[in-house]
Design a protein around this motif. Structure first.
Motif, short mmCIF file in Angstrom:
data_model
loop_
_atom_site.label_atom_id
_atom_site.label_comp_id
_atom_site.label_asym_id
_atom_site.label_seq_id
_atom_site.Cartn_x
_atom_site.Cartn_y
_atom_site.Cartn_z
N ALA A 96 1.05 -0.80 0.56
CA ALA A 96 -0.11 -0.21 0.20
C ALA A 96 1.12 1.12 0.01
O ALA A 96 0.27 2.70 -0.58
N GLY A 100 1.24 2.45 -4.35
CA GLY A 100 0.26 2.97 -4.05
C GLY A 100 -0.32 3.67 -5.28
O GLY A 100 -1.70 3.95 -5.56
N ARG A 104 -5.99 0.32 -3.17
CA ARG A 104 -7.42 1.14 -2.93
C ARG A 104 -7.70 1.40 -1.66
O ARG A 104 -8.31 1.80 -1.06
N HIS A 105 -7.63 -0.71 -1.55
CA HIS A 105 -8.44 -0.58 -0.21
C HIS A 105 -7.76 -1.65 0.53
O HIS A 105 -7.26 -2.72 0.29
N LEU A 168 -5.01 5.62 -2.39
CA LEU A 168 -5.71 4.62 -0.79
C LEU A 168 -7.27 5.32 -0.83
O LEU A 168 -6.97 6.65 0.15
N ILE A 171 -8.97 1.96 4.70
CA ILE A 171 -7.51 1.14 5.63
C ILE A 171 -8.58 0.74 7.10
O ILE A 171 -9.31 1.39 7.30
N CYS A 198 -3.04 9.72 4.03
CA CYS A 198 -3.59 10.21 2.55
C CYS A 198 -4.78 10.68 2.93
O CYS A 198 -5.68 10.64 2.25
#
Length: 240
Positions: A96, A100, A104-105, A168, A171, A198
């Protein structure tokens, strides 16, 4: 379900889907750790890739494995979710922050950012000594090689500091109240700093001791298991 290399799992709808998920298993375990959750994701329309980690546990082999796995899952869906448990959560976090462009998740289950019951000041010296072979390897009562475990901690220490802004979108962290393996403070602090970088909110969930779930937060049994896995998926989709 299709088995790859006898152990890895690919659950494919036969073509690229709007969403795909990469599931990274824990140290000492294998892709079968995710069999139930992988099926649940698949039934929700995801293409699912559960690769087998390398037998040789080194920093370079682990990061190469994770990066190659992300390349694979990025070809399976338009929006990529990465889920990791324990040592796999370390690799998911590394992806992540270093990839990056693709993630996305992010869902972290029992993330091993530091060991329980070890003073924070001692973690880096022990990581150096065991990781470099300056101390003879030792196998813990759980069957963990300290040399191998410190390779995961080395990756933690190499995460960008301060954390990088990436694309992202969500999270989340899930840990057990009775987890005796991971440092519960680090388990939340590391992803919280990434969330702040983020500009997103960190979702957290602590499984109560009444569930009887320890470090392996995928070892779910009984009538509540399906509901708990559904909660994991909701967290991975950014739904509080």
């Amino acid at each position: 379900m299709e088995l790859i290399d006898a152990c890895s799992r690919l659950l494919s709808h036969g073509g690229r889907t709007p969403r795909a998920v990469l599931l990274l298993h824990g140290y000492t375990l294998g892709p079968d750790q995710y069999d139930d959750l992988a099926r649940d994701y698949f039934e929700r329309g995801y293409n699912v890739w559960v690769p087998r980690a390398p037998h040789e546990v080194t920093v370079s082999s682990l990061t190469a494995y994770a990066s190659e796995a992300l390349d694979t899952v990025a070809g399976l869906g338009d929006e990529v979710t990465v889920v990791g448990i324990s040592g796999g959560a370390v690799l998911a976090t590394w992806l992540a922050q270093t990839r990056g462009d693709a993630v996305r998740h992010l869902l972290l289950l029992s993330p091993f950012f530091g060991p329980a019951q070890v003073p924070a000041w001692a973690v880096r010296p022990l990581t150096f000594l065991y990781g470099r072979g300056l101390l003879p390897d030792r196998i813990t009562s759980r069957g963990y090689s300290l040399a191998a475990v410190t390779r995961y901690l080395t990756i933690v220490h190499r995460l960008p500091d301060p954390p990088r802004w990436t694309r992202l979108r969500s999270i989340a962290v899930a840990i057990s109240e009775t987890d005796g393996v991971v440092d519960p403070v680090a388990a939340v602090t590391v992803p919280r700093r990434i969330a702040e970088a983020c500009g997103i909110r960190l979702l957290t969930w602590t499984l109560p001791s009444s569930l009887g779930v320890g470090h392996d937060t995928l070892a779910l049994t009984g009538s509540e298991a399906a509901g708990l896995r559904k909660r994991y998926i909701e967290l991975s989709e950014g739904r509080p």
